[in-house]
Write an enzyme that holds these catalytic residues in place. Structure first.
Site, PDB file in Angstrom:
ATOM      1  N   SER A 227     -45.126  21.511   8.176  1.00 20.00           N
ATOM      2  CA  SER A 227     -45.452  22.807   7.559  1.00 20.00           C
ATOM      3  C   SER A 227     -45.369  22.672   6.053  1.00 20.00           C
ATOM      4  O   SER A 227     -44.598  21.851   5.540  1.00 20.00           O
ATOM      5  CB  SER A 227     -44.449  23.870   8.005  1.00 20.00           C
ATOM      6  OG  SER A 227     -43.183  23.630   7.401  1.00 20.00           O
ATOM      7  N   ASP A 228     -46.153  23.462   5.328  1.00 15.23           N
ATOM      8  CA  ASP A 228     -45.826  23.597   3.917  1.00 15.23           C
ATOM      9  C   ASP A 228     -44.438  24.220   3.871  1.00 15.23           C
ATOM     10  O   ASP A 228     -43.974  24.830   4.847  1.00 15.23           O
ATOM     11  CB  ASP A 228     -46.867  24.449   3.173  1.00 15.23           C
ATOM     12  CG  ASP A 228     -46.758  24.243   1.663  1.00 15.23           C
ATOM     13  OD1 ASP A 228     -45.759  23.634   1.207  1.00 15.23           O
ATOM     14  OD2 ASP A 228     -47.667  24.674   0.924  1.00 15.23           O
ATOM     15  N   TRP A 229     -43.777  24.025   2.747  1.00 14.15           N
ATOM     16  CA  TRP A 229     -42.362  24.403   2.669  1.00 14.15           C
ATOM     17  C   TRP A 229     -42.192  25.916   2.813  1.00 14.15           C
ATOM     18  O   TRP A 229     -42.561  26.676   1.924  1.00 14.15           O
ATOM     19  CB  TRP A 229     -41.776  23.886   1.355  1.00 14.15           C
ATOM     20  CG  TRP A 229     -41.176  22.505   1.453  1.00 14.15           C
ATOM     21  CD1 TRP A 229     -39.949  22.134   0.974  1.00 14.15           C
ATOM     22  CD2 TRP A 229     -41.720  21.315   2.057  1.00 14.15           C
ATOM     23  NE1 TRP A 229     -39.697  20.798   1.261  1.00 14.15           N
ATOM     24  CE2 TRP A 229     -40.763  20.279   1.923  1.00 14.15           C
ATOM     25  CE3 TRP A 229     -42.904  21.012   2.734  1.00 14.15           C
ATOM     26  CZ2 TRP A 229     -40.957  18.987   2.410  1.00 14.15           C
ATOM     27  CZ3 TRP A 229     -43.099  19.720   3.210  1.00 14.15           C
ATOM     28  CH2 TRP A 229     -42.143  18.739   3.055  1.00 14.15           C
ATOM     29  N   GLY A 230     -41.723  26.333   3.964  1.00 14.87           N
ATOM     30  CA  GLY A 230     -41.549  27.765   4.205  1.00 14.87           C
ATOM     31  C   GLY A 230     -42.762  28.430   4.831  1.00 14.87           C
ATOM     32  O   GLY A 230     -42.852  29.653   4.852  1.00 14.87           O
TER      33      GLY A 230
END
Ligand code: BGC
Length: 758
Positions: A227-230
């Site tokens: 995932s992209d961060w968050g």
């Protein structure tokens, strides 16, 4: 006996669940035999944070070479060079203990205001895909994995964690997914990073169609989706969709939610197993690389002084290749080494060379353009005047603008040539927000006007991450060098180009419009109510300006040289793999130089809506004065295809294709045509197919003729003042039941007969 880390049979479900989320900001968990992994930004340098990381990962990072960000790098139009950058990044990442470098960013530059455009390559999917693929292959050749990001349709920063990119299927495939498809297929990145945004209403992190059907089943991706961060909204839904690794770690709460969902039957144990085994396989691969690196006597165990020197030299070579000579009236450039120069503008002393946000690299050193110009200038004096306050770059308050301007004008008039550095500061364009306009600061334009009045021999050097409105600059200055962002060695590279040590060969990866109002997404950017309509469809970048026959300030692919090139003898050949274009390029000037030859393909009389021409191939050729070379460039069949929405697949249309070769999208020098055999496309006939559609297929037309006689009587065209055949063509065959003796049952039987035909 060592255990296969990908064998997870000894792990509990909770352990497996915990494998597929991070331990902290930059690492994954070590579980059983599965080792921990280090992932870090990227892309144009290694942002490795020392010691404890803060929860946003924004703390100072260790020094690393800052290569040109993608906006600059793309201007090289050179996959070999980009591959060398990837390999150098891999060497530094490996030495800094990094397993996966979070890049490249290969989203399409949909609108010049996009806040992260400086991290992306181009408005064109082919250029993006070729360069992105070279970057991944170069990096991964060193045993460090890439993370292809941000998947997908993440083309703005506005509301980036919620906004839905609403885009039609053909545009999605042909423009926004195409570069991802190419890189996955050609370069097999170890990981793909899903984006924050939604696509047609579905979060990328939860999009089963995107992460599983398209990425894995259609393209054959076998790595880890991170995932992209968050970016994870609902972990169980994400795991079920095909997300393997949630980053960063949140201390276990998300793992607990995943386990609860399995218990409640909302997510299957198989999905959890699959994600865990993919992370374990990645960790095993990374461990293998670490071992190989440690055993390789050629590999530096750490980034030592020699690597830093070598990589800085590479950064300078690359940066010089990325500079675009936009304009050079009267052959003002290159500068004579014995002439005097007035260097003007704060960016000459305090250069702008990268963008703000997660990609921000702590450089090993920074070349200062003014010093580099002094180092290369021969006997001629080099004066400096700041010209405008450094407010733009370092936040200090403006001094007396008039006094600064006066000082600059004086310096310019006393020198043989003025070189004026203009641009945008880092804080004006960075991750997290979009720009509101594409203007240079007014005080910089005022300065330029005043300098040019005093010194007609004025060269402008531009530093910026996103496209600028350049018409006012080009009207004033006889010569313009566009550096975009050049990384830590940009200062030396600019000096190399100014004095002709390097003959510029960079090309724009993005159209420079006359005004913001002309741009394709002007009325649909950045959207509202957490949604953005991709209303311009396929017509992104030059596709739009060409289709509307609009004037642009500088076209896609533009870039001049200190020499000149001629194109001749374009020949086309066709085989199963596509078209091969052969062309002779001649250096007709008096200096050695590199020409970027671009091939644009048009499909006249296409049955589908298309841009007038699209880039389908390019190559670089370096030639001594007077020398010629015959180049051969494949224009692959895959790239000739369009996305056929009705059949949900790629289709090559048969018929004539027109190939033009040129030095830019608007400087096409030679053209030839070739017939290409199309893919068979037989769409099932339904009662809603029109007579025209049925008649287009000879077999179906014959069956139709047996069952139905059109009412058109002799001479009726004239009698009714209309083209009966054309009117009939648009009637769905179901409606024939309303017009004549043929009933619905008969029509249904006819449709079945037509579809049964081969
Ligand atoms: C960015 C990514 C980056 C990640 C880790 C995110 O905010 O969108 O590009 O890799 O942070 O820093």
């Amino acid at each position: 006996m060592t255990h296969d880390p990908a064998d997870l049979s000894g792990l509990t479900l909770a352990e497996k669940a915990s494998l597929s989320s991070g331990a902290d900001f930059w690492t994954t968990k070590a579980v059983g035999d599965v080792p921990s992994l280090v992932l870090t930004d990227g892309p144009h340098g290694v942002r490795r944070q020392a010691g404890a990381t803060d929860h946003l990962g924004l703390a100072e990072s260790l020094p690393a070479t800052c290569f040109p960000p993608a906006v600059g790098l793309s201007q090289s139009w050179d996959p070999d060079l980009v591959g060398r950058v990837g390999a150098a990044l891999g060497a530094e990442a490996g030495a800094l203990g990094v397993d996966v470098l979070l890049g490249p960013g290969i989203n399409i530059k949909r609108d010049p205001r996009g806040g992260r455009n400086f991290e992306y390559f181009s408005e064109d999917p082919l250029l993006t895909g070729v360069l992105g693929g070279a970057w991944v292959s170069g990096l991964q050749s060193t045993g460090v994995g890439a993370s292809l990001k941000h998947f997908a349709a993440n083309n703005a920063e506005h509301d980036r964690m919620r906004s839905s990119s609403n885009v039609d299927p053909r545009t999605l495939r042909e423009i926004y997914l195409r570069a991802f498809q190419r890189v996955v297929r050609t370069s097999a990145p170890w990981t793909v990073m899903c984006s924050y945004n939604r696509i047609n209403g579905v979060y990328a992190s939860e999009d089963h169609w995107l992460l599983t059907t398209v990425l894995r089943q259609e393209w054959g991706f076998d790595g880890v989706v991170v995932s992209d961060w968050g970016a994870v909204q609902d972990r169980p839904a994400a795991v079920a969709a095909g997300l393997d690794l949630e980053m960063p770690g949140d201390g276990g709460a998300s793992d607990a939610r995943l386990l609860a969902a399995v218990e409640a039957g909302a997510c299957s144990t198989e999905d959890v197993d699959t994600a865990a085994s993919r992370v374990a396989a990645l960790a095993a691969r990374a461990r293998g690389s670490r071992r190989d690196r440690a055993a390789d006597p050629e590999r530096a165990p750490e980034v030592g002084a020699r690597e830093i020197e070598d990589h800085h030299a590479l950064a300078r070579e690359v940066a010089a290749r990325c500079v675009v000579l936009l304009k050079n009236d009267g052959a003002l450039l290159p500068l004579a080494p014995d002439g005097s120069v007035a260097v003007i503008g704060g960016f000459a002393r305090n250069p702008r060379y990268q963008g703000g946000g997660s990609s921000h690299v702590n450089p090993t050193r920074v070349d200062v353009p003014l010093e580099e110009i002094r180092a290369l200038a021969g006997s001629g004096a080099v004066a400096f005047a700041p010209g405008y306050a450094d407010r733009a770059q370092d936040g200090t308050e403006p001094g007396d603008a008039a006094a600064l301007r006066e000082e600059a004008v004086r310096a310019a008039s006393e020198a043989d040539t003025a070189v004026v550095f203009l641009g945008l500061a880092e804080h004006q364009e960075s991750e997290g927000f979009d720009r509101e306009h594409i203007e240079l600061p007014a005080e910089q334009l005022d300065l330029l006007a005043a300098v040019v009045r005093a010194q007609p021999r004025t060269v402008v050097v531009l530093s910026h991450g996103g496209v600028l409105r350049l018409a006012p600059v080009a009207e004033l200055a006889p010569a313009v060098l566009d550096g975009a962002l050049l990384g830590q060695a940009g200062g030396g590279a600019i000096a190399d180009v100014l004095f002709g040590r390097v003959n510029p060969s960079g090309r724009l990866g993005e159209t420079v419009p006359v005004r913001l109002q002309d741009t394709p997404a002007y009325l649909n950017f950045p959207g509202e109510n957490s949604a953005v309509l991709y209303g311009e469809g396929l017509y992104v970048g030059y596709r739009w300006y060409d289709a509307r026959d609009m004037e642009v300030a500088f076209p896609f692919g533009h870039g001049l040289s200190y020499t000149s090139f001629a194109y001749s003898d374009l020949e086309l050949e066709q085989d199963g793999a596509g078209i091969t274009a052969h062309l002779t390029v001649t250096n007709t000037g008096d200096r050695s130089g590199r020409e970027v030859v671009q091939f644009y393909v048009a499909k006249p009389d296409s049955a589908v809506s298309r841009a007038p021409r699209e880039l389908k191939g390019f190559t670089g050729v370096t030639l001594e004065p007077g020398r010629s070379e015959r180049v051969s460039v494949p224009l692959s069949r895959e790239d000739l295809a369009y996305w056929e929405v009705r059949a949900d697949r790629w289709v090559v249309e048969g018929g004539e294709y027109v190939v033009s070769a040129g030095a830019s999208s608007r400087d096409l020098r030679v053209t030839a045509a070739i017939a290409v055999e199309g893919d068979a496309l037989r769409l099932p006939v339904t009662l809603d197919s029109t007579l025209g559609e049925v008649m287009a297929d000879p077999g179906a037309a014959a069956l139709l003729a047996q069952a139905f006689t059109p009412p058109a009587a002799e001479g009726s065209d004239n009698a009714m003042g209309m083209d009966m055949a054309r009117m009939m063509a648009s009637i769905p065959i179901r409606r024939l039941a309303s017009f004549g003796p043929t009933g619905l049952d008969e029509l249904e039987a006819l449709v079945a007969r037509i579809n049964a035909e081969d």
